[in-house]
Design an enzyme around this catalytic site. Sequence first.
Site, PDB file in Angstrom:
ATOM      1  N   HIS A 162      -7.014   0.601   8.563  1.00  0.00           N
ATOM      2  CA  HIS A 162      -6.575   0.077   7.267  1.00  0.00           C
ATOM      3  C   HIS A 162      -5.327  -0.787   7.420  1.00  0.00           C
ATOM      4  CE1 HIS A 162      -3.947   3.846   6.048  1.00  0.00           C
ATOM      5  NE2 HIS A 162      -3.270   3.031   6.816  1.00  0.00           N
ATOM      6  N   GLU A 215      -8.755   0.559   2.857  1.00  0.00           N
ATOM      7  CA  GLU A 215      -9.435   1.492   3.741  1.00  0.00           C
ATOM      8  C   GLU A 215     -10.741   0.873   4.242  1.00  0.00           C
ATOM      9  OE1 GLU A 215      -7.711   3.857   4.620  1.00  0.00           O
ATOM     10  OE2 GLU A 215      -6.815   5.035   3.019  1.00  0.00           O
ATOM     11  N   ASP A 251       2.087  -1.441  -0.948  1.00  0.00           N
ATOM     12  CA  ASP A 251       1.325  -0.437  -1.686  1.00  0.00           C
ATOM     13  C   ASP A 251       2.237   0.658  -2.210  1.00  0.00           C
ATOM     14  OD1 ASP A 251       1.923   0.649   0.826  1.00  0.00           O
ATOM     15  OD2 ASP A 251      -0.147   0.624   1.518  1.00  0.00           O
ATOM     16  N   ASN A 280      -7.368   4.327  11.222  1.00  0.00           N
ATOM     17  CA  ASN A 280      -8.745   3.997  10.822  1.00  0.00           C
ATOM     18  C   ASN A 280      -8.932   2.500  10.564  1.00  0.00           C
ATOM     19  OD1 ASN A 280      -7.447   3.537   8.399  1.00  0.00           O
ATOM     20  ND2 ASN A 280      -8.589   5.060   7.222  1.00  0.00           N
TER      21      ASN A 280
HETATM   22  P1  PGA Z   1       2.334   4.623  10.312  1.00  0.00           P
HETATM   23  O1  PGA Z   1       1.239   4.115   9.276  1.00  0.00           O
HETATM   24  O2  PGA Z   1       3.322   3.509  10.432  1.00  0.00           O
HETATM   25  O3  PGA Z   1       2.942   5.828   9.675  1.00  0.00           O
HETATM   26  O4  PGA Z   1       1.615   4.895  11.587  1.00  0.00           O
HETATM   27  C1  PGA Z   1       0.698   2.838   9.454  1.00  0.00           C
HETATM   28  C2  PGA Z   1      -0.285   2.569   8.347  1.00  0.00           C
HETATM   29  O5  PGA Z   1      -0.958   3.509   7.905  1.00  0.00           O
HETATM   30  O6  PGA Z   1      -0.392   1.414   7.924  1.00  0.00           O
END
Ligand code: PGA
Length: 247
Positions: free
Chosen positions: A146, A151, A75, A144
């Site tokens: 995702h 999301e 992304d 969350n």
């Molecule tokens: P993080 O993010 O590695 O900074 O915890 C993970 C994600 O949001 O996929």
Amino acid sequence: MIRSTRNSILTFVHASREECERALAAEIAECVARSPFAVFGWATGSTPIGLYRELASLHAAGRLSFARASCFNLDEYLDLPAGHPHSFATWMREHLFAHVDFARAHTHLPDVHAPDPEQAASRYESAIAQAGGIELQVLGIGRNGHIGFNEPGSTRDTRTRVVELAESTRVDACRTFGSLDAVPRRAITMGVSTILAARRIRVLAFGRAKAAVVHALLHDAVSAECPATFLRGHPGVELHVDAEAAG
Ligand code: PGA
């Protein structure tokens, strides 16, 4: 390292983050040694940083070359100026691309500066297919649920597209951007079905903050409310966690 299978997800609980990063880096090195033209899928965020450091040190030791490989990131934020210090393109350069030998033309992120981002998203989806699909996708999970920027509410059939970021994702990104106002509201992300098309998926989660979402991934009903649960049933998925994320 403890290995078990829960709800069809092969799960590895590692004694430390470093043990996990070494194991995955070794798998990636072996994959590219056997298939020099392999296609990788990369994630950004705090989770994969140590893995990329390990890949850089294998490359420095002459034990890993991506010279003929290619890669696609999950992304990228929309609405940031090109070269923004917090874009994922900049992040990937700093944490991986500057330290290994990918040909620049073989490193791909969604084209968030195209005049039509929806078209750019479909072109990205086609480019992955034209490259032969992703052999090994590295994946973090958001608190969350995702995966990429899919999301809660993202269905299993989603493809690469423009998405609005969840408020909780933007709050988590404040750490990087300094304030909520500075965090972009939109992104282009591979879809859930784009991710599920990868032949191997290696999900990483470290630390206590990820324990609840790891539990949801392994035990909750499969649902768009927690897009990570769509990983269940994929024949090539492995979950790699440390003891804290394992709860
Ligand atoms: P993080 O993010 O590695 O900074 O915890 C993970 C994600 O949001 O996929």
